[in-house]
Motif scaffolding. Structure first.
Motif, PDB file in Angstrom:
ATOM      1  N   THR A  51      -1.547  -6.567  -7.641  1.00  0.00           N
ATOM      2  CA  THR A  51      -1.890  -6.978  -6.283  1.00  0.00           C
ATOM      3  C   THR A  51      -1.254  -6.012  -5.299  1.00  0.00           C
ATOM      4  O   THR A  51      -0.030  -5.840  -5.300  1.00  0.00           O
ATOM      5  CB  THR A  51      -1.409  -8.409  -5.999  1.00  0.00           C
ATOM      6  N   VAL A  52      -2.098  -5.396  -4.486  1.00  0.00           N
ATOM      7  CA  VAL A  52      -1.626  -4.491  -3.449  1.00  0.00           C
ATOM      8  C   VAL A  52      -1.809  -5.210  -2.116  1.00  0.00           C
ATOM      9  O   VAL A  52      -2.925  -5.545  -1.729  1.00  0.00           O
ATOM     10  CB  VAL A  52      -2.383  -3.161  -3.455  1.00  0.00           C
ATOM     11  N   SER A  53      -0.700  -5.451  -1.451  1.00  0.00           N
ATOM     12  CA  SER A  53      -0.753  -6.259  -0.243  1.00  0.00           C
ATOM     13  C   SER A  53       0.337  -5.842   0.725  1.00  0.00           C
ATOM     14  O   SER A  53       1.457  -5.544   0.322  1.00  0.00           O
ATOM     15  CB  SER A  53      -0.574  -7.740  -0.596  1.00  0.00           C
ATOM     16  N   PRO A  92       0.828  -1.206   0.000  1.00  0.00           N
ATOM     17  CA  PRO A  92       0.000   0.000   0.000  1.00  0.00           C
ATOM     18  C   PRO A  92       0.866   1.260   0.000  1.00  0.00           C
ATOM     19  O   PRO A  92       1.878   1.331   0.708  1.00  0.00           O
ATOM     20  CB  PRO A  92      -0.795  -0.131   1.299  1.00  0.00           C
ATOM     21  N   GLY A  93       0.465   2.222  -0.799  1.00  0.00           N
ATOM     22  CA  GLY A  93       1.247   3.437  -0.956  1.00  0.00           C
ATOM     23  C   GLY A  93       2.264   3.372  -2.064  1.00  0.00           C
ATOM     24  O   GLY A  93       2.866   4.397  -2.418  1.00  0.00           O
ATOM     25  N   GLY A  94       2.468   2.206  -2.625  1.00  0.00           N
ATOM     26  CA  GLY A  94       3.447   2.035  -3.684  1.00  0.00           C
ATOM     27  C   GLY A  94       2.927   2.444  -5.053  1.00  0.00           C
ATOM     28  O   GLY A  94       1.792   2.911  -5.197  1.00  0.00           O
ATOM     29  N   SER A  95       3.776   2.244  -6.056  1.00  0.00           N
ATOM     30  CA  SER A  95       3.460   2.662  -7.420  1.00  0.00           C
ATOM     31  C   SER A  95       3.772   1.549  -8.413  1.00  0.00           C
ATOM     32  O   SER A  95       4.662   0.728  -8.179  1.00  0.00           O
ATOM     33  CB  SER A  95       4.285   3.901  -7.797  1.00  0.00           C
ATOM     34  N   LEU A  96       3.046   1.572  -9.501  1.00  0.00           N
ATOM     35  CA  LEU A  96       3.311   0.717 -10.646  1.00  0.00           C
ATOM     36  C   LEU A  96       2.985   1.495 -11.905  1.00  0.00           C
ATOM     37  O   LEU A  96       2.136   2.390 -11.883  1.00  0.00           O
ATOM     38  CB  LEU A  96       2.442  -0.550 -10.619  1.00  0.00           C
ATOM     39  N   ARG A  97       3.637   1.131 -13.006  1.00  0.00           N
ATOM     40  CA  ARG A  97       3.275   1.700 -14.297  1.00  0.00           C
ATOM     41  C   ARG A  97       2.912   0.571 -15.244  1.00  0.00           C
ATOM     42  O   ARG A  97       3.742  -0.309 -15.521  1.00  0.00           O
ATOM     43  CB  ARG A  97       4.400   2.536 -14.893  1.00  0.00           C
ATOM     44  N   ASN A 112      -0.104   5.612  -8.673  1.00  0.00           N
ATOM     45  CA  ASN A 112       0.596   5.997  -7.447  1.00  0.00           C
ATOM     46  C   ASN A 112      -0.321   5.837  -6.245  1.00  0.00           C
ATOM     47  O   ASN A 112      -1.540   5.778  -6.372  1.00  0.00           O
ATOM     48  CB  ASN A 112       1.065   7.441  -7.546  1.00  0.00           C
ATOM     49  N   ASN A 113       0.297   5.794  -5.073  1.00  0.00           N
ATOM     50  CA  ASN A 113      -0.461   5.701  -3.822  1.00  0.00           C
ATOM     51  C   ASN A 113      -1.511   4.582  -3.888  1.00  0.00           C
ATOM     52  O   ASN A 113      -2.676   4.778  -3.551  1.00  0.00           O
ATOM     53  CB  ASN A 113      -1.124   7.041  -3.492  1.00  0.00           C
ATOM     54  N   LEU A 114      -1.063   3.427  -4.310  1.00  0.00           N
ATOM     55  CA  LEU A 114      -1.979   2.295  -4.468  1.00  0.00           C
ATOM     56  C   LEU A 114      -2.523   1.844  -3.121  1.00  0.00           C
ATOM     57  O   LEU A 114      -1.824   1.896  -2.101  1.00  0.00           O
ATOM     58  CB  LEU A 114      -1.264   1.147  -5.166  1.00  0.00           C
ATOM     59  N   ASN A 115      -3.763   1.407  -3.132  1.00  0.00           N
ATOM     60  CA  ASN A 115      -4.373   0.868  -1.918  1.00  0.00           C
ATOM     61  C   ASN A 115      -4.951  -0.526  -2.201  1.00  0.00           C
ATOM     62  O   ASN A 115      -4.963  -0.987  -3.340  1.00  0.00           O
ATOM     63  CB  ASN A 115      -5.425   1.830  -1.366  1.00  0.00           C
ATOM     64  N   LEU A 116      -5.414  -1.156  -1.133  1.00  0.00           N
ATOM     65  CA  LEU A 116      -5.857  -2.548  -1.258  1.00  0.00           C
ATOM     66  C   LEU A 116      -6.979  -2.707  -2.272  1.00  0.00           C
ATOM     67  O   LEU A 116      -7.077  -3.739  -2.955  1.00  0.00           O
ATOM     68  CB  LEU A 116      -6.309  -3.073   0.104  1.00  0.00           C
ATOM     69  N   GLU A 117      -7.820  -1.669  -2.390  1.00  0.00           N
ATOM     70  CA  GLU A 117      -8.969  -1.731  -3.301  1.00  0.00           C
ATOM     71  C   GLU A 117      -8.559  -1.653  -4.773  1.00  0.00           C
ATOM     72  O   GLU A 117      -9.384  -1.852  -5.656  1.00  0.00           O
ATOM     73  CB  GLU A 117      -9.956  -0.607  -2.994  1.00  0.00           C
ATOM     74  N   ASP A 118      -7.297  -1.354  -5.032  1.00  0.00           N
ATOM     75  CA  ASP A 118      -6.819  -1.308  -6.421  1.00  0.00           C
ATOM     76  C   ASP A 118      -6.406  -2.689  -6.926  1.00  0.00           C
ATOM     77  O   ASP A 118      -6.090  -2.850  -8.107  1.00  0.00           O
ATOM     78  CB  ASP A 118      -5.624  -0.360  -6.542  1.00  0.00           C
ATOM     79  N   THR A 119      -6.411  -3.675  -6.057  1.00  0.00           N
ATOM     80  CA  THR A 119      -6.066  -5.028  -6.473  1.00  0.00           C
ATOM     81  C   THR A 119      -7.076  -5.544  -7.484  1.00  0.00           C
ATOM     82  O   THR A 119      -8.279  -5.550  -7.222  1.00  0.00           O
ATOM     83  CB  THR A 119      -6.020  -5.966  -5.255  1.00  0.00           C
TER      84      THR A 119
END
Length: 125
Positions: free
Chosen positions: A122-124, A12-17, A82-89
Motif C-alpha cells: 500500500t502506497v499512501s 510515495p517515493g518510498g521503497s520496499l523489497r 523503489n520510487n513507489l507511487n500510488l498506482e503501485d498499490t
C-alpha cells in the motif's frame, strides 16, 4: 510451495523489497514472475527472471524503478521496488513454472503453475 513476504505501507517515493521463498523445487531452471492485482482488475505481470533468458523482463510501468533478482543458495527471488507511487498499490504475488515460455508470454499469469499467497503493498501519503 512459494511464500511471498515483505509487503507493507509506504509513502510515495518510498521503497520496499519483496521476497519469494521456494520450497519443493529449485530455482535453477524455473521461470519466476511477480504479478500484482487490485480488486476488480486482472492480474498484471510486473517482472520475470530466469536462467533461460538473458535478461529479466519488466512491465513498462515499473521499468527503472523495480529490480528483480534471485539467490539460488537461498532459493529466493526478490523484487526491489523503489520510487513507489500510488498506482503501485496492489496485492503482489510471486509465481513460477518449470520449463521455458516464449518471451512474449513471460508476463502472462495464465502460463504460471505455482503461486504464492500474495503480500499487500500500500502506497499512501
Amino acid at each position: 510451495q512459494l511464500q511471498a513476504s515483505g509487503g507493507g505501507v509506504v509513502q510515495p517515493g518510498g521503497s520496499l523489497r519483496l521476497s519469494c521463498a521456494f520450497s519443493g523445487f529449485t530455482l535453477r531452471d524455473a521461470v519466476v514472475g511477480w504479478f500484482r492485482q487490485v480488486p476488480g482488475k486482472e492480474r498484471e505481470g510486473v517482472s520475470m527472471i530466469s536462467r533461460l533468458y538473458g535478461n529479466p523482463r519488466y512491465a513498462d510501468s515499473v521499468k527503472g524503478r523495480f529490480t528483480i533478482s534471485r539467490d539460488e543458495s537461498k532459493n529466493t527471488v526478490y523484487l526491489q521496488m523503489n520510487n513507489l507511487n500510488l498506482e503501485d498499490t496492489a496485492t503482489y504475488f510471486c509465481a513460477a513454472r518449470e520449463g521455458p515460455l516464449v518471451w512474449s508470454a513471460t508476463l502472462t499469469a495464465a502460463h504460471y503453475d505455482y503461486w504464492g499467497q500474495g503480500t499487500q503493498v500500500t502506497v499512501s501519503s
